[in-house]
Design a protein around this motif. Structure first.
Motif, PDB file in Angstrom:
ATOM      1  N   VAL A  63     -22.576  23.345  -3.682  1.00  0.00           N
ATOM      2  CA  VAL A  63     -22.728  24.174  -2.482  1.00  0.00           C
ATOM      3  C   VAL A  63     -22.845  25.648  -2.864  1.00  0.00           C
ATOM      4  N   TYR A  64     -22.061  26.068  -3.849  1.00  0.00           N
ATOM      5  CA  TYR A  64     -22.171  27.446  -4.327  1.00  0.00           C
ATOM      6  C   TYR A  64     -23.580  27.726  -4.852  1.00  0.00           C
ATOM      7  N   GLN A  65     -24.071  26.837  -5.709  1.00  0.00           N
ATOM      8  CA  GLN A  65     -25.393  27.026  -6.304  1.00  0.00           C
ATOM      9  C   GLN A  65     -26.481  27.006  -5.233  1.00  0.00           C
ATOM     10  N   LEU A  66     -26.329  26.129  -4.241  1.00  0.00           N
ATOM     11  CA  LEU A  66     -27.289  26.060  -3.138  1.00  0.00           C
ATOM     12  C   LEU A  66     -27.296  27.362  -2.339  1.00  0.00           C
ATOM     13  N   ALA A  67     -26.108  27.849  -2.031  1.00  0.00           N
ATOM     14  CA  ALA A  67     -26.020  29.108  -1.275  1.00  0.00           C
ATOM     15  C   ALA A  67     -26.665  30.256  -2.033  1.00  0.00           C
ATOM     16  N   ARG A  68     -26.508  30.254  -3.350  1.00  0.00           N
ATOM     17  CA  ARG A  68     -27.160  31.278  -4.157  1.00  0.00           C
ATOM     18  C   ARG A  68     -28.675  31.097  -4.130  1.00  0.00           C
ATOM     19  N   ALA A  69     -29.128  29.848  -4.199  1.00  0.00           N
ATOM     20  CA  ALA A  69     -30.566  29.576  -4.268  1.00  0.00           C
ATOM     21  C   ALA A  69     -31.294  29.997  -2.999  1.00  0.00           C
ATOM     22  N   ILE A  70     -30.662  29.808  -1.844  1.00  0.00           N
ATOM     23  CA  ILE A  70     -31.324  30.155  -0.578  1.00  0.00           C
ATOM     24  C   ILE A  70     -30.945  31.552  -0.108  1.00  0.00           C
ATOM     25  N   ASN A  71     -30.219  32.295  -0.961  1.00  0.00           N
ATOM     26  CA  ASN A  71     -29.806  33.665  -0.639  1.00  0.00           C
ATOM     27  C   ASN A  71     -29.031  33.719   0.678  1.00  0.00           C
ATOM     28  N   ALA A  72     -28.116  32.774   0.834  1.00  0.00           N
ATOM     29  CA  ALA A  72     -27.329  32.690   2.069  1.00  0.00           C
ATOM     30  C   ALA A  72     -26.377  33.880   2.178  1.00  0.00           C
ATOM     31  N   LYS A  73     -26.451  34.566   3.307  1.00  0.00           N
ATOM     32  CA  LYS A  73     -25.562  35.698   3.556  1.00  0.00           C
ATOM     33  C   LYS A  73     -24.742  35.526   4.827  1.00  0.00           C
ATOM     34  N   TYR A  74     -25.039  34.460   5.574  1.00  0.00           N
ATOM     35  CA  TYR A  74     -24.257  34.177   6.779  1.00  0.00           C
ATOM     36  C   TYR A  74     -24.032  32.664   6.824  1.00  0.00           C
ATOM     37  N   ILE A  75     -22.784  32.275   6.602  1.00  0.00           N
ATOM     38  CA  ILE A  75     -22.432  30.863   6.475  1.00  0.00           C
ATOM     39  C   ILE A  75     -21.344  30.521   7.484  1.00  0.00           C
ATOM     40  N   VAL A  76     -21.447  29.341   8.081  1.00  0.00           N
ATOM     41  CA  VAL A  76     -20.397  28.820   8.955  1.00  0.00           C
ATOM     42  C   VAL A  76     -19.794  27.603   8.279  1.00  0.00           C
ATOM     43  N   GLU A  77     -18.474  27.588   8.185  1.00  0.00           N
ATOM     44  CA  GLU A  77     -17.748  26.457   7.611  1.00  0.00           C
ATOM     45  C   GLU A  77     -16.903  25.816   8.699  1.00  0.00           C
ATOM     46  N   ALA A  78     -17.231  24.595   9.071  1.00  0.00           N
ATOM     47  CA  ALA A  78     -16.468  23.862  10.075  1.00  0.00           C
ATOM     48  C   ALA A  78     -15.439  23.003   9.364  1.00  0.00           C
ATOM     49  N   GLY A  79     -14.181  23.439   9.407  1.00  0.00           N
ATOM     50  CA  GLY A  79     -13.110  22.726   8.741  1.00  0.00           C
ATOM     51  C   GLY A  79     -12.661  23.436   7.483  1.00  0.00           C
ATOM     52  N   THR A  80     -11.986  24.575   7.643  1.00  0.00           N
ATOM     53  CA  THR A  80     -11.614  25.405   6.503  1.00  0.00           C
ATOM     54  C   THR A  80     -10.405  24.853   5.752  1.00  0.00           C
ATOM     55  N   SER A  81      -9.461  24.249   6.459  1.00  0.00           N
ATOM     56  CA  SER A  81      -8.218  23.733   5.863  1.00  0.00           C
ATOM     57  C   SER A  81      -7.529  24.860   5.097  1.00  0.00           C
ATOM     58  N   TYR A  82      -7.215  24.645   3.816  1.00  0.00           N
ATOM     59  CA  TYR A  82      -6.528  25.664   3.028  1.00  0.00           C
ATOM     60  C   TYR A  82      -7.485  26.660   2.380  1.00  0.00           C
ATOM     61  N   GLY A  83      -8.765  26.579   2.706  1.00  0.00           N
ATOM     62  CA  GLY A  83      -9.696  27.623   2.302  1.00  0.00           C
ATOM     63  C   GLY A  83     -10.232  27.538   0.899  1.00  0.00           C
ATOM     64  N   VAL A  84     -10.207  26.335   0.294  1.00  0.00           N
ATOM     65  CA  VAL A  84     -10.702  26.208  -1.075  1.00  0.00           C
ATOM     66  C   VAL A  84     -12.219  26.373  -1.127  1.00  0.00           C
ATOM     67  N   SER A  85     -12.932  25.559  -0.361  1.00  0.00           N
ATOM     68  CA  SER A  85     -14.397  25.677  -0.361  1.00  0.00           C
ATOM     69  C   SER A  85     -14.844  27.023   0.194  1.00  0.00           C
ATOM     70  N   THR A  86     -14.031  27.608   1.062  1.00  0.00           N
ATOM     71  CA  THR A  86     -14.355  28.932   1.605  1.00  0.00           C
ATOM     72  C   THR A  86     -14.468  29.965   0.498  1.00  0.00           C
ATOM     73  N   ILE A  87     -13.634  29.831  -0.515  1.00  0.00           N
ATOM     74  CA  ILE A  87     -13.683  30.768  -1.640  1.00  0.00           C
ATOM     75  C   ILE A  87     -15.045  30.704  -2.318  1.00  0.00           C
ATOM     76  N   TYR A  88     -15.537  29.497  -2.544  1.00  0.00           N
ATOM     77  CA  TYR A  88     -16.860  29.341  -3.152  1.00  0.00           C
ATOM     78  C   TYR A  88     -17.943  29.963  -2.266  1.00  0.00           C
ATOM     79  N   LEU A  89     -17.864  29.707  -0.974  1.00  0.00           N
ATOM     80  CA  LEU A  89     -18.871  30.241  -0.053  1.00  0.00           C
ATOM     81  C   LEU A  89     -18.850  31.766  -0.049  1.00  0.00           C
ATOM     82  N   ALA A  90     -17.648  32.336  -0.012  1.00  0.00           N
ATOM     83  CA  ALA A  90     -17.527  33.789   0.001  1.00  0.00           C
ATOM     84  C   ALA A  90     -18.048  34.407  -1.288  1.00  0.00           C
ATOM     85  N   LEU A  91     -17.745  33.767  -2.414  1.00  0.00           N
ATOM     86  CA  LEU A  91     -18.237  34.271  -3.700  1.00  0.00           C
ATOM     87  C   LEU A  91     -19.761  34.240  -3.750  1.00  0.00           C
ATOM     88  N   ALA A  92     -20.363  33.171  -3.211  1.00  0.00           N
ATOM     89  CA  ALA A  92     -21.824  33.077  -3.199  1.00  0.00           C
ATOM     90  C   ALA A  92     -22.433  34.166  -2.318  1.00  0.00           C
TER      91      ALA A  92
END
Length: 226
Positions: A63-92
Motif C-alpha cells: 500500500v505504501y509503494q502504491l501510494a507513492r506510485a500514484i502520487n497520493a496526497k489525499y487518502i481516506v482510511e476506513a478502520g484506523t484501529s491503533y494506527g499502524v497502517s496509518t503510519i505507512y499512509l502518512a509516510l507515503a
C-alpha cells in the motif's frame, strides 16, 4: 532473498521503522491467539475492541509503494484501529509532497475512543512527519465522512465487512478518476464482502478490479468513471 522495504529506500527514520516492527509483532501475536469463534457476529465487537487487527507488513509495504506510485496526497482510511497502517499512509503522503510539492492529508476513522487515543500516541512517537499529516475522525464513519472530504486519491477499506459498501458509497463521489480502492481480506472474508464486490464488479460501476494473492486476499480496484 527477502524483498527490501520501500520505507528503507525512502530513508524513513530508524525510530519509526523500529516502532512499526514492534507494532506488527504485537499485532501478529494477538491475531495468533484469536479463535474462529471470536469472529461470531454476536461477540466480535466485544472481542476486537482491544485488538490491533492491523494489515500484515507485506500488505502495508504494498500500500505504501502504491501510494507513492500514484502520487497520493489525499487518502481516506476506513478502520484506523491503533494506527499502524496509518503510519505507512502518512509516510507515503509526506514523501509525495516532498517530491512533487503541495499539501497532503490522511483522513483516519475510528469508532473506539481508546484505540484512537493509542493511535495518536504512536503517531506522536513517530514525530511531525506522521502526526502533522493525519486527521483522525472519531465516531461512526457513516457520520464522520459525510462532509469535509477533499478529492481522494486512495481509499483503504480495513473494517468490518458490513461497513465496507456504505463507506465506499460515501467516499465514491470524492474519488478522482484513477483513484485506487484497497480492500483487505477479500478472499478470507469473501462472503462478508459479497455486496461490496458485486457493486464494484457490476457493469458500468466505473471500477476495474484485481484480487492480489496476499494472505486472505487484497482487492485492488481502480476507479475510472465514464
Amino acid at each position: 532473498m527477502s524483498s527490501p522495504s520501500p520505507l528503507e529506500g525512502d530513508k524513513v527514520p530508524s525510530h519509526i521503522l523500529a516502532l512499526l516492527a514492534r507494532l506488527h509483532a504485537e499485532s501478529l501475536q494477538q491475531e495468533a491467539s484469536i479463535a474462529r469463534a471470536d469472529y461470531d457476529a454476536n461477540v466480535i465487537h466485544g472481542n476486537m475492541k482491544d485488538k490491533f487487527i492491523a494489515l500484515e507488513p507485506e500488505k502495508c509495504h504494498f500500500v505504501y509503494q502504491l501510494a507513492r506510485a500514484i502520487n497520493a496526497k489525499y487518502i481516506v482510511e476506513a478502520g484506523t484501529s491503533y494506527g499502524v497502517s496509518t503510519i505507512y499512509l502518512a509516510l507515503a503522503v509526506a514523501a509525495n509532497c516532498r517530491t512533487t510539492g503541495g499539501v497532503g492529508k490522511v483522513i483516519g476513522t475510528e469508532h473506539e475512543g481508546a484505540k484512537a487515543e493509542k493511535a495518536r500516541a504512536y503517531w506522536e512517537e513517530c514525530g511531525d512527519i506522521v502526526k502533522d499529516v493525519v486527521e483522525l475522525r472519531e465516531g461512526d464513519l457513516r457520520e464522520t465522512l459525510k462532509e469535509g472530504l477533499g478529492t481522494v486519491d486512495l481509499l483503504l477499506l480495513d473494517i468490518w465487512t458490513p461497513m465496507a459498501l456504505p463507506t465506499l458509497k460515501l467516499v465514491q463521489p470524492k474519488l478522482r478518476p484513477g483513484a485506487v480502492v484497497i480492500t483487505d481480506n477479500t478472499i478470507g472474508s469473501a462472503a462478508g464482502y459479497q455486496e461490496l464486490l458485486e457493486y464494484m464488479q457490476a457493469p458500468g460501476s466505473g471500477f476495474t478490479n484485481l484480487t492480489l494473492p496476499y494472505n486472505k486476499g487484497l482487492e485492488m480496484s481502480v476507479y475510472s468513471p465514464n
